[in-house]
Design a protein around this motif. Structure first.
Motif, short mmCIF file in Angstrom:
data_model
loop_
_atom_site.label_atom_id
_atom_site.label_comp_id
_atom_site.label_asym_id
_atom_site.label_seq_id
_atom_site.Cartn_x
_atom_site.Cartn_y
_atom_site.Cartn_z
N ASN A 33 0.85 -1.18 0.00
CA ASN A 33 0.00 0.00 0.00
C ASN A 33 0.89 1.24 0.00
OD1 ASN A 33 -2.55 1.33 0.10
ND2 ASN A 33 -2.28 1.68 2.29
N THR A 36 0.16 8.92 1.41
CA THR A 36 0.81 10.23 1.31
C THR A 36 0.96 10.80 2.71
OG1 THR A 36 -0.21 10.52 -0.82
CG2 THR A 36 0.67 12.50 0.22
N TRP A 39 3.66 14.91 7.44
CA TRP A 39 4.12 15.14 8.81
C TRP A 39 5.20 14.12 9.15
CZ3 TRP A 39 -1.13 16.01 11.81
CH2 TRP A 39 -1.75 17.15 11.27
N SER A 53 4.01 11.28 11.86
CA SER A 53 2.71 11.38 12.53
C SER A 53 1.65 10.77 11.61
CB SER A 53 2.43 12.85 12.79
OG SER A 53 1.39 12.99 13.69
N GLY A 55 -2.32 8.93 11.33
CA GLY A 55 -3.62 8.71 11.96
C GLY A 55 -3.85 7.23 12.23
N ARG A 58 -5.82 5.06 9.68
CA ARG A 58 -5.30 4.77 8.33
C ARG A 58 -5.04 3.27 8.19
NH1 ARG A 58 -6.69 9.80 8.19
NH2 ARG A 58 -5.10 11.39 8.48
N SER A 60 -2.77 2.13 6.40
CA SER A 60 -1.30 2.03 6.46
C SER A 60 -0.81 1.90 7.90
CB SER A 60 -0.66 3.26 5.82
OG SER A 60 -1.08 3.38 4.50
N ARG A 89 -7.51 8.25 -1.06
CA ARG A 89 -8.13 6.92 -1.14
C ARG A 89 -7.44 5.99 -0.15
NH1 ARG A 89 -11.20 9.43 -3.24
NH2 ARG A 89 -12.04 9.42 -5.34
N SER A 90 -8.19 4.99 0.33
CA SER A 90 -7.62 4.05 1.29
C SER A 90 -7.28 2.72 0.63
CB SER A 90 -8.57 3.82 2.46
OG SER A 90 -8.00 2.85 3.32
N GLY A 91 -6.17 2.18 1.04
CA GLY A 91 -5.77 0.85 0.58
C GLY A 91 -6.71 -0.25 1.06
N LYS A 96 -3.61 0.84 -4.69
CA LYS A 96 -3.08 2.14 -5.14
C LYS A 96 -1.96 2.00 -6.17
CE LYS A 96 -4.20 4.27 -0.72
NZ LYS A 96 -3.83 5.26 0.29
#
Ligand SMILES: Cc1cc2nc3c(=O)[nH]c(=O)nc-3n(C[C@H](O)[C@H](O)[C@H](O)COP(=O)(O)O)c2cc1C
Length: 187
Positions: A33, A36, A39, A53, A55, A58, A60, A89-91, A96
């Motif tokens: 995956n 982007t 941070w 940093s 979230g 995520r 990822s 977009r989320s893996g 991706k």
């Protein structure tokens, strides 16, 4: 003249532009995956450490937490569209690599792939994972670092050849001038 006072929550835009990075990770089966990330900073030279940093929601983050590995790929300005896609977009829902056309390549020391279209690659192993407000601050040890041939001049990016992707805030990106300056040292 008085300063422009802004609400505190967009404080982060006052710290832009900053490097827009593509971080790669994978699951135990090797499904990879891309996320982007802006941070992200160096936090130590010896040992070589970076802090990111990320979230906790995520996809990822879950992968990095599970495998303890990730690769930081520095993106050129030319792939801003792919970088925005990987940041929106989320893996969990999409592949991706397949949808952006970015090319995975083998890393030297870790399982997640490098991105061939990127300029430089830092292969990392998670050392610590710290709670930081609504994000997690993941500290990674840099196990290997390398750049595309011809992209460096005397160990620094050659800005006549490399145009790093910089994030200006929201969905806007920019890049550098084709020159760099070294201001005189203070006396
Ligand atoms: C320019 C840009 C920068 C971003 N920087 C970060 C960041 O530093 N940390 C973070 O957790 N999310 C960041 N995001 C959001 C994630 O990239 C986004 O939530 C992504 O869809 C997560 O993908 P995943 O679910 O496949 O991991 C950024 C998004 C964009 C567009």
């Amino acid at each position: 003249m008085s300063n422009e006072r802004i609400p505190v929550s967009p404080f982060r835009y006052l710290l832009c532009p900053s490097n827009a990075l593509l971080v790669t990770c994978c699951d135990a089966e090797g499904r990879s995956n891309i996320i982007t990330i802006t941070w992200l900073i160096p936090v130590s030279i010896r040992p070589p450490l970076v802090g990111m940093s990320i979230g906790p929601t995520r996809h990822s983050y879950r992968l990095i937490q599970a495998t303890g590995e990730f690769v930081i790929n520095t993106a050129p300005y030319q792939i801003s569209q792919q970088a925005l896609f990987c940041g929106l977009r989320s893996g969990r829902d999409v592949d991706k690599f397949a949808l952006t056309g970015l090319t995975p390549g083998e890393a030297l020391r870790v399982h997640p792939p490098i991105i061939e279209e990127c300029t430089a690659h830092l292969e990392c192993r998670v050392l610590r994972d710290i709670e930081a407000g609504d994000h997690r601050f993941v500290i990674g040890e840099v196990l290997a670092a390398y750049a595309r041939p011809g992209s460096l001049a005397d160990g620094l990016y050659d800005l006549s050849r490399i145009h790093p992707l910089l994030h200006l805030g929201r969905n806007r990106f920019t890049s550098t001038l084709s020159e760099s300056v070294e201001p005189p040292l203070p006396t």
